[in-house]
Each structure stands twice: as C-alpha cells, then as structure tokens.
Design an enzyme around this catalytic site. Structure first.
Site, PDB file in Angstrom:
ATOM      1  N   GLY A  42       0.827  -1.204   0.000  1.00 10.63           N
ATOM      2  CA  GLY A  42       0.000   0.000   0.000  1.00 10.63           C
ATOM      3  C   GLY A  42       0.861   1.252   0.000  1.00 10.63           C
ATOM      4  O   GLY A  42       2.045   1.210   0.345  1.00 10.63           O
ATOM      5  N   ASP A  62       0.648  -3.902  11.224  1.00 15.83           N
ATOM      6  CA  ASP A  62       0.682  -5.172  10.509  1.00 15.83           C
ATOM      7  C   ASP A  62      -0.355  -6.101  11.146  1.00 15.83           C
ATOM      8  O   ASP A  62      -0.298  -6.355  12.350  1.00 15.83           O
ATOM      9  CB  ASP A  62       2.086  -5.782  10.614  1.00 15.83           C
ATOM     10  N   VAL A  63      -1.290  -6.606  10.343  1.00 16.16           N
ATOM     11  CA  VAL A  63      -2.398  -7.392  10.901  1.00 16.16           C
ATOM     12  C   VAL A  63      -1.954  -8.753  11.430  1.00 16.16           C
ATOM     13  O   VAL A  63      -2.757  -9.460  12.047  1.00 16.16           O
ATOM     14  CB  VAL A  63      -3.531  -7.596   9.874  1.00 16.16           C
ATOM     15  N   LEU A  67      -4.737  -6.215  17.125  1.00 19.31           N
ATOM     16  CA  LEU A  67      -5.079  -4.795  17.110  1.00 19.31           C
ATOM     17  C   LEU A  67      -6.213  -4.569  18.099  1.00 19.31           C
ATOM     18  O   LEU A  67      -7.196  -5.321  18.108  1.00 19.31           O
ATOM     19  CB  LEU A  67      -5.518  -4.386  15.696  1.00 19.31           C
ATOM     20  N   LEU A  77      -9.043  -6.362   4.096  1.00 23.62           N
ATOM     21  CA  LEU A  77      -8.463  -6.372   2.754  1.00 23.62           C
ATOM     22  C   LEU A  77      -6.947  -6.569   2.784  1.00 23.62           C
ATOM     23  O   LEU A  77      -6.308  -6.600   1.730  1.00 23.62           O
ATOM     24  CB  LEU A  77      -8.767  -5.056   2.026  1.00 23.62           C
ATOM     25  N   LYS A 109     -14.935 -10.559  17.212  1.00 18.47           N
ATOM     26  CA  LYS A 109     -15.594 -11.308  18.294  1.00 18.47           C
ATOM     27  C   LYS A 109     -15.687 -10.465  19.566  1.00 18.47           C
ATOM     28  O   LYS A 109     -16.727 -10.417  20.224  1.00 18.47           O
ATOM     29  CB  LYS A 109     -14.810 -12.596  18.549  1.00 18.47           C
ATOM     30  N   ARG A 110     -14.598  -9.769  19.901  1.00 17.24           N
ATOM     31  CA  ARG A 110     -14.588  -8.957  21.117  1.00 17.24           C
ATOM     32  C   ARG A 110     -15.525  -7.751  21.018  1.00 17.24           C
ATOM     33  O   ARG A 110     -16.235  -7.425  21.965  1.00 17.24           O
ATOM     34  CB  ARG A 110     -13.163  -8.466  21.410  1.00 17.24           C
ATOM     35  N   TYR A 149      -0.449 -17.326  -1.628  1.00 10.07           N
ATOM     36  CA  TYR A 149      -1.626 -16.456  -1.762  1.00 10.07           C
ATOM     37  C   TYR A 149      -2.902 -17.283  -1.864  1.00 10.07           C
ATOM     38  O   TYR A 149      -3.851 -17.078  -1.094  1.00 10.07           O
ATOM     39  CB  TYR A 149      -1.472 -15.576  -3.003  1.00 10.07           C
TER      40      TYR A 149
END
Length: 317
Positions: A42, A62-63, A67, A77, A109-110, A149
């Site tokens: 990105g 960074d996922v 988070l 995404l 969920k949280r 991927y």
C-alpha cells in the site's frame, strides 16, 4: 454540542488499491474510517487526500499482530494481491492471510463487529468448471509458487466460517475477481497495469503464453459498490459471494484494446506462461444479482479510458 453517532469502520489494507477506494466511499457514506496498513504494497499517497478529513484516521500496523480498537464493522483487505509482491515474501503472505484473519476475527468477536473478508477468485485455482460458481471447490496446487496467496486465502475463508459456526460471528466473504482502475501500482505485475504502462512508455507489450487465456475485468468503482452492498446485506447472507465482471476477454484482446486506446508502436511479445497461471477466469455472479441486486455497470472500454488517463498523469510527473 451535538454528538455524532457515526458508524466506526476499520479497513485493513486501507492504503492499497482497493482499500483506498473503499475508504473514500465509506467516508462519503458518512462513516468514521480507521485505515490500517503496514505499507508493504500500500502507499500513503493513495490516501493522502483523505488525511484532512476529521473522520479519517491512518494507522501503520501489521495485521499479523493483534489490534485493539473499538469498531462496528471490519473490512479485511490486508494482503498483497499481485504475484510480484506476494511471491517476494511468500511466508509473510501466508501469515498475512492466516494470522491476519485470526486477529481480525478475534477483534470482531470482542467488539461484536460485522466483518467482511476480501477473498479472491484464486481460491478456484486453474478451474475445471467455467464460469466459476461459489459451489465449486477449486483446483489449487498447494505447493506451487502461487500457493502462499491461493492457499492463504482459502485458509482465511475456513477460519471465517469456523468463527461463524462456533461463535455466531456476523461474517461476509467476497470472492473478488480481477479488478482494475486508478491507483493500481504501475509495477505490480498485473496484466492491466502492465499493458497500459508498457504502451504509454512505448515498450513491447509482454503477453505470457499465447494470449488465449481469459480473464474478466471489473472496474474498481463497481467492485467497491459490491463490497458495500455485501456488508449491508441481511445477516443470513454470509457468502461466499463472487464479485467481478462476467464479461470475458482473452489476454490478447485486452492487449489490443490497450494498444488501440494508447496508440504508439508497441509490439506484442509472447513469453512463457508462469507456473500455475489459470487458463480461464469468469465469475458466475447469479448470487450477487439475486441477493444484492448488484452487477457491474462499467464496460471495459470506459474503464480502460479512465485507467489510462490515471497512468498517463502519474507517469508524466
């Protein structure tokens, strides 16, 4: 003072090609948008024009790490979508799809948020069924160079459906077919951007294979509308839902269309087909038409004109 009650929406991969257009659309729809990106593929420039908006926030994250934020909806995404980027660090690509899904599902969920997974037509692999329906399980090489991927996205779908069954989480799964438009990276290796950039620079147009393989190209504005409609759909519609333009073109037809619009004297050059490159790709969007009242409006000719105009502008700078 009037207190605003805006929907809080998280977009992971929000500075990417699709993500930046989605952030733009959500802001226009009156949402409070948190854009999260680690900037592997990105670009800050994709969302720079949104930074002055008080309802937009950009966060480097960074996922693959948890988070902790408060949100009402999540569009997941995050993941490089072009072979050049996802094959550069295949282990990280798989982690982004799998660990990223686990972390975003945990957040949903949280917070009891509704969450949408941006899956891909690549879950169908090199298909034996044409066009591809959601009921088709696919034909994917689990150990090839594209597997990081393809299988990462397949595993993410598994996780989404397990969270839905086990925790009654509100999920949506979109299988996105080839999408193009402004803000594609000029060096991402995808066929539309490749052809346009090569033609604008007067270089040879490189076609992998004999050009007979087919793709279906969806303009970005149509895709964003489809994703927003899916997120807003009734709880019982979880997906997966194919999203793409069912108009099918050979790669050779695409190259010739680009050349016609750009002009110049670029030659068509045939190169070997990459490993596991699918021969056919066309979505069956019956489900999206019936359940979302959605289908693409922008024809390839018009979409190419807008995309060429964008690349012409950024390449001249």
């Amino acid at each position: 003072m009037q207190i605003e009650n805006k929907k809080r929406v998280l977009v992971t991969g929000g500075a990417g090609f699709l993500g930046s257009h989605l952030c733009e659309r959500l802001l226009a729809d009156g949402c409070d948008v948190l854009c999260v990106d680690n900037f592997y593929s990105g670009l800050k420039g994709n969302v720079a024009h949104l930074l002055a908006n008080p309802h937009f926030e950009l966060m480097r994250h960074d996922v693959t790490f948890p988070l902790y934020v408060e949100v009402d909806e999540i569009y997941n995404l995050a993941c490089p979508a072009s072979p050049i980027y996802y094959q550069r660090d295949p282990v990280q690509t798989t982690k982004t799809s799998v660990h990223g899904a686990i972390n975003m599902l945990g957040l949903a969920k949280r917070t009891k948020a509704r969450i949408l997974q941006a899956s891909t037509s690549e879950v169908y692999g090199d298909p034996e069924v044409h066009p591809q329906q959601e009921s088709y399980w696919g034909r994917v090489n689990p150990i090839g160079i594209r597997s990081c991927y393809d299988e990462g996205k397949r595993c993410a779908e598994t996780l989404f459906f397990d969270y839905w069954r086990q925790y009654s989480l509100e999920i949506k799964v979109a299988r996105i077919f080839n999408t193009y438009g402004p803000r594609m990276h000029p060096n991402d290796g995808r066929v539309v951007s490749n052809f346009i950039v090569q033609a604008l620079q007067g270089k040879d147009i490189t076609i992998y294979g004999d050009g007979s393989q087919t793709r279906s190209f969806c303009y970005v504005d149509d895709m964003i509308t489809g994703l927003v409609h899916l997120m807003a759909s009734p709880k019982k519609l979880v997906g997966p839902v194919n999203m793409g333009n069912p108009d099918e073109f050979t790669i050779l037809e695409l190259a010739e269309a680009v050349l016609t619009k750009v002009g110049g004297k670029s030659r068509l050059v045939m190169l070997p087909l990459p490993e596991d490159d699918p021969k056919q790709r066309k979505p069956d969007i019956t489900l999206a038409k019936q359940q979302l009242a959605w289908e693409p409006d922008v024809k390839l000719e018009m979409g190419l004109e807008k995309t060429i105009e964008y690349f012409r502008r950024i390449l001249i700078k």
